[in-house]
Design a protein around this motif. Structure first.
Motif, PDB file in Angstrom:
ATOM      1  N   VAL A  90      14.911  32.099  36.601  1.00  0.00           N
ATOM      2  CA  VAL A  90      14.761  33.192  37.573  1.00  0.00           C
ATOM      3  C   VAL A  90      14.618  32.644  38.990  1.00  0.00           C
ATOM      4  CG1 VAL A  90      13.213  35.042  38.329  1.00  0.00           C
ATOM      5  CG2 VAL A  90      13.874  34.867  35.934  1.00  0.00           C
ATOM      6  N   TYR A 143      13.576  37.620  33.576  1.00  0.00           N
ATOM      7  CA  TYR A 143      12.559  36.681  33.097  1.00  0.00           C
ATOM      8  C   TYR A 143      12.192  36.982  31.649  1.00  0.00           C
ATOM      9  CZ  TYR A 143       7.960  34.516  32.548  1.00  0.00           C
ATOM     10  OH  TYR A 143       6.893  33.807  32.072  1.00  0.00           O
ATOM     11  N   ARG A 152      14.771  40.859  38.445  1.00  0.00           N
ATOM     12  CA  ARG A 152      14.348  39.487  38.135  1.00  0.00           C
ATOM     13  C   ARG A 152      13.227  39.478  37.087  1.00  0.00           C
ATOM     14  NH1 ARG A 152      18.865  37.536  39.242  1.00  0.00           N
ATOM     15  NH2 ARG A 152      19.431  37.543  41.424  1.00  0.00           N
ATOM     16  N   VAL A 186       8.019  37.662  42.251  1.00  0.00           N
ATOM     17  CA  VAL A 186       8.851  38.590  41.478  1.00  0.00           C
ATOM     18  C   VAL A 186       7.993  39.800  41.136  1.00  0.00           C
ATOM     19  CG1 VAL A 186      10.158  38.938  39.355  1.00  0.00           C
ATOM     20  CG2 VAL A 186      10.276  36.734  40.521  1.00  0.00           C
ATOM     21  N   ARG A 243      17.062  33.471  42.112  1.00  0.00           N
ATOM     22  CA  ARG A 243      16.539  34.023  43.361  1.00  0.00           C
ATOM     23  C   ARG A 243      16.956  33.175  44.545  1.00  0.00           C
ATOM     24  NH1 ARG A 243      10.736  33.925  43.437  1.00  0.00           N
ATOM     25  NH2 ARG A 243      10.902  35.206  45.283  1.00  0.00           N
TER      26      ARG A 243
END
Length: 113
Positions: free
Chosen positions: A41, A16, A12, A6, A45
């Protein structure tokens, strides 16, 4: 620090930080908040095809946002623990608190407030 893969400043990474702060606001420790945020997260993803590898449970299950915490914690009554209730009863000087059940402590503490 967001999970591996990330990049800073991305959606993202912001997600987070937001999840981490939310969990910390709920009274969880820093390390617990980081773990929950990273898992959230990473699952997002995986479901959106942004990760190189993903498990079947990550891609075929509900997203954390859809799930809304329905599997978090244990089943049963939520609220204060018996120890918390006992300490409140002690502060309020409730008589007989040492022999009370959790439900009795809750009723006694709520009545004194």
């Amino acid at each position: 620090m967001p999970p591996n893969g990330v990049k800073p400043g991305t959606k993202r990474a912001r997600q987070y930080e937001q999840v981490k702060e939310s969990v910390k606001d709920q009274g969880k420790s820093e390390s617990t908040a980081e773990e929950i945020a990273a898992r959230t997260v990473n699952k997002e993803r995986a479901q959106h095809g942004e990760s190189q590898e993903s498990s079947k449970s990550s891609t075929e299950d509900k997203s954390p946002g859809q799930r809304g915490g329905e599997r978090s914690g244990k089943n049963g009554p939520k609220g204060r623990t018996k120890d918390q209730l006992y300490n409140e009863a002690k502060d309020l000087d409730v008589d007989g608190r040492s022999t009370m059940t959790k439900d009795e402590l809750r009723k006694a503490v709520d009545a004194k407030k």
